[in-house]
Design an enzyme around this catalytic site. Structure first.
Site, mmCIF file in Angstrom:
data_model
loop_
_atom_site.group_PDB
_atom_site.id
_atom_site.type_symbol
_atom_site.label_atom_id
_atom_site.label_comp_id
_atom_site.label_asym_id
_atom_site.label_seq_id
_atom_site.Cartn_x
_atom_site.Cartn_y
_atom_site.Cartn_z
ATOM 1 N N HIS A 66 0.910 -1.350 0.030
ATOM 2 C CA HIS A 66 0.077 0.147 -0.078
ATOM 3 C C HIS A 66 0.727 1.249 0.081
ATOM 4 O O HIS A 66 1.328 1.874 0.989
ATOM 5 C CB HIS A 66 -0.963 0.085 1.318
ATOM 6 C CG HIS A 66 -1.990 0.902 1.317
ATOM 7 N ND1 HIS A 66 -3.414 0.485 1.666
ATOM 8 C CD2 HIS A 66 -2.050 2.389 0.656
ATOM 9 C CE1 HIS A 66 -4.067 1.607 1.218
ATOM 10 N NE2 HIS A 66 -3.528 2.488 0.898
ATOM 11 N N ARG A 70 1.841 9.140 -6.218
ATOM 12 C CA ARG A 70 1.268 10.308 -6.827
ATOM 13 C C ARG A 70 1.408 10.837 -8.271
ATOM 14 O O ARG A 70 1.277 11.754 -8.711
ATOM 15 C CB ARG A 70 1.634 11.553 -5.832
ATOM 16 C CG ARG A 70 1.591 11.597 -4.512
ATOM 17 C CD ARG A 70 0.008 11.571 -4.030
ATOM 18 N NE ARG A 70 -0.060 11.414 -2.613
ATOM 19 C CZ ARG A 70 -1.047 11.034 -1.876
ATOM 20 N NH1 ARG A 70 -1.901 10.128 -2.711
ATOM 21 N NH2 ARG A 70 -1.024 11.028 -0.674
ATOM 22 N N ASP A 158 -9.094 2.953 -3.410
ATOM 23 C CA ASP A 158 -8.519 3.375 -2.104
ATOM 24 C C ASP A 158 -8.225 5.088 -2.227
ATOM 25 O O ASP A 158 -8.269 5.679 -3.257
ATOM 26 C CB ASP A 158 -7.069 2.750 -1.967
ATOM 27 C CG ASP A 158 -6.619 3.388 -0.602
ATOM 28 O OD1 ASP A 158 -7.018 3.168 0.325
ATOM 29 O OD2 ASP A 158 -5.335 4.010 -0.787
ATOM 30 N N HIS A 238 -5.652 -1.309 5.365
ATOM 31 C CA HIS A 238 -5.542 -0.627 6.826
ATOM 32 C C HIS A 238 -6.736 -0.626 7.630
ATOM 33 O O HIS A 238 -7.267 0.306 8.170
ATOM 34 C CB HIS A 238 -5.289 1.058 6.492
ATOM 35 C CG HIS A 238 -5.972 1.487 5.340
ATOM 36 N ND1 HIS A 238 -7.399 1.553 5.146
ATOM 37 C CD2 HIS A 238 -5.595 2.706 4.241
ATOM 38 C CE1 HIS A 238 -7.814 2.302 4.280
ATOM 39 N NE2 HIS A 238 -7.098 2.750 3.524
ATOM 40 N N ASP A 311 0.994 2.438 3.740
ATOM 41 C CA ASP A 311 -0.126 3.442 3.268
ATOM 42 C C ASP A 311 0.669 4.709 3.505
ATOM 43 O O ASP A 311 0.358 5.985 3.703
ATOM 44 C CB ASP A 311 -1.444 3.815 4.303
ATOM 45 C CG ASP A 311 -2.390 4.322 3.662
ATOM 46 O OD1 ASP A 311 -2.237 4.857 2.574
ATOM 47 O OD2 ASP A 311 -3.553 4.567 4.496
HETATM 48 O O1 DOR Z 1 -4.885 9.071 5.114
HETATM 49 C C1 DOR Z 1 -4.983 8.662 3.771
HETATM 50 N N1 DOR Z 1 -4.398 9.207 2.996
HETATM 51 N N2 DOR Z 1 -5.696 7.443 3.622
HETATM 52 C C2 DOR Z 1 -6.021 7.313 2.281
HETATM 53 O O2 DOR Z 1 -6.819 6.099 2.122
HETATM 54 C C3 DOR Z 1 -5.567 7.976 1.235
HETATM 55 C C4 DOR Z 1 -4.313 8.463 1.377
HETATM 56 C C5 DOR Z 1 -3.846 9.578 0.376
HETATM 57 O O3 DOR Z 1 -4.040 9.065 -0.905
HETATM 58 O O4 DOR Z 1 -3.422 10.525 0.694
#
Ligand code: DOR
Length: 432
Positions: A66, A70, A158, A238, A311
């Protein structure tokens, strides 16, 4: 594009921990022609680069299910190149990129683009999850079939969950025709609304709208009913609440093909961290209570957690400096993940190195069905060499990631990645 380089590397006297093969022994490892060529004591090899790994842990390269790199769209926050550099600095030889880019990864050409950028970056292996729905809007199915032919190993919207149950049922039915995993960011919007932290007393005191644990649990429970119909592999991303642990436990007890992951922040931090409105603690799912943290740790101990996943969610400083309600959710954490897991799990007596590394190697490999996460003779040489004892202080200015939204800055952590070898090539060495 540069051709792969075959390096001869001899790792001497390391403690090889290869949980998949139940190996935990001090030995030498010879890498040649991209693969593990020999394992045994007293190996020698002319022309090999020799790494003295005495007192160090040698493990299959870590796998993170995960990450958010970007690209395309928000390259000022992270690119596939900068994210990949951060990954190998954290010991990760494979990562799975989430599709919530701009535009999202919801068609085959986008999957191919991310793979291509990954190959060009030439650091970690890049796997891709495509979006379940077009534009991640939750209305119309994306081209799951074509993306899967293009190499997507799974699908998720997600950043948000698929709200419409009918759409989700169509998604799992359609995806079950391909060998892919459906992953879900479980969050029922009708319950989460525009919450900014965990719902409860703390949120009330701080005057912030809360996200009820039920938002996660309701969607997880709903999805599991759908999985019973299709038996597709389903991965809960998560998970953050004690209730989710109970649901996962039940699903696994019923023999359903359900897996789950837990982040470092949900194992280490609680909603109390939000007290001074520091947006580096704003994350989704939100930081919960100590009871939830304890339940997640128990889940690890019980073997219910298949994967530890970062994440890694980089954001611009200028955005994180907005007021709490307006700031984006996310924590950048690839480069300090391993010592954070160690702190949360090994130092707390929840599990040992071998059990922890299992959730970072062969078990996540199993979730996405890739033949990785093991270090036997003949295996592709994806390796991390870790100094388990060295102490260091997290300094975001030394990050390879472009972003600094990390709540662990200034923390003193134990364990450091010294080398990361990907397909037999040293792609990271820690500065001495
Ligand atoms: O905190 C998070 N940031 N949770 C997510 O599901 C997406 C992620 C993001 O893309 O910034």
């Amino acid at each position: 594009m540069a051709k792969p380089v075959s390096q001869k590397i001899l790792i001497k006297n390391g403690r090889l921990i290869d949980p998949k093969n139940s190996v935990d022994t001090v030995t030498d490892i010879l890498i040649d022609d991209f693969r593990v060529c020999r394992i045994g004591k007293g190996l020698s090899s002319p022309n090999a680069e020799v790494i003295d790994a005495s007192g160090k842990i040698v493990t299959p390269g870590l796998i993170d299910l995960h990450v958010h790199f970007r690209q395309p769209g928000d390259e000022e926050e992270e690119t596939i190149a900068s994210g990949s550099a951060a990954a190998v600095a954290g010991g990760f030889t494979s990562v799975v990129c989430m599709p919530n880019t701009n535009p999202p990864v919801d068609e085959a050409t986008a999957v191919e683009f991310v793979h291509r950028m990954g190959r060009q970056a030439r650091k970690t292996f890049i796997y891709v999850m495509g979006a379940i729905t077009k534009d991640r809007a939750g209305k119309e199915l994306a081209e799951i079939g074509l993306m899967s032919l293009a190499g997507a190993i799974g699908f998720t919207d997600d950043g948000c969950g698929v709200q419409d149950t009918g759409v989700m049922l169509r998604a799992v039915k359609y995806a079950s025709m391909f060998d892919v995993v459906i992953a879900q960011h479980c969050e029922d919007q009708s319950l989460a609304r525009h919450g900014a932290m965990n719902a409860g007393y703390k949120a009330t005191v701080l005057g912030l709208p809360g996200i009820d644990p039920l938002a996660e649990e309701m969607m997880l429970w709903r999805d599991i009913q759908l999985i019973k119909k299709t038996r597709i592999r389903y991965h809960a991303q998560h998970i953050s609440t004690a209730g989710s642990v109970r649901i996962i436990r039940q699903a696994k007890a019923e023999g359903l093909p359900v897996t789950c992951e837990v982040t470092p922040h949900h194992l280490l931090l609680t909603e109390e961290s939000v007290s001074d409105y520091n947006t580096n603690y704003k994350v989704n799912p939100p930081l919960r209570t100590q009871k939830d943290v304890d339940a997640l740790k128990n889940a690890v101990q019980e073997g219910l957690v298949d994967a530890l996943a970062t994440d890694h969610a980089p954001h611009l400083q200028s955005e994180k400096e907005l007021e709490f309600l307006a700031a984006p959710c996310g924590i950048a954490g690839l480069e300090c993940a391993l010592p954070l897991y160690r702190k949360a799990l090994i130092d707390e007596g929840i599990c040992d190195w071998s059990q922890m590394l299992a959730m970072l190697t062969w078990r996540p490999a199993g979730v996405i069905r890739v033949d990785k996460g093991s270090l036997a003779v003949g295996d592709r040489a994806d390796v991390a060499i870790i100094d388990p004892d060295v102490e260091w202080t997290v300094d975001a200015d030394r990050f390879f990631s472009k972003s600094r939204n990390c709540p662990y800055i200034g923390w003193k952590l134990k364990s450091k990645v010294l080398y990361t070898i990907v397909a037999g090539e040293i792609r990271y060495r820690a500065a001495t």
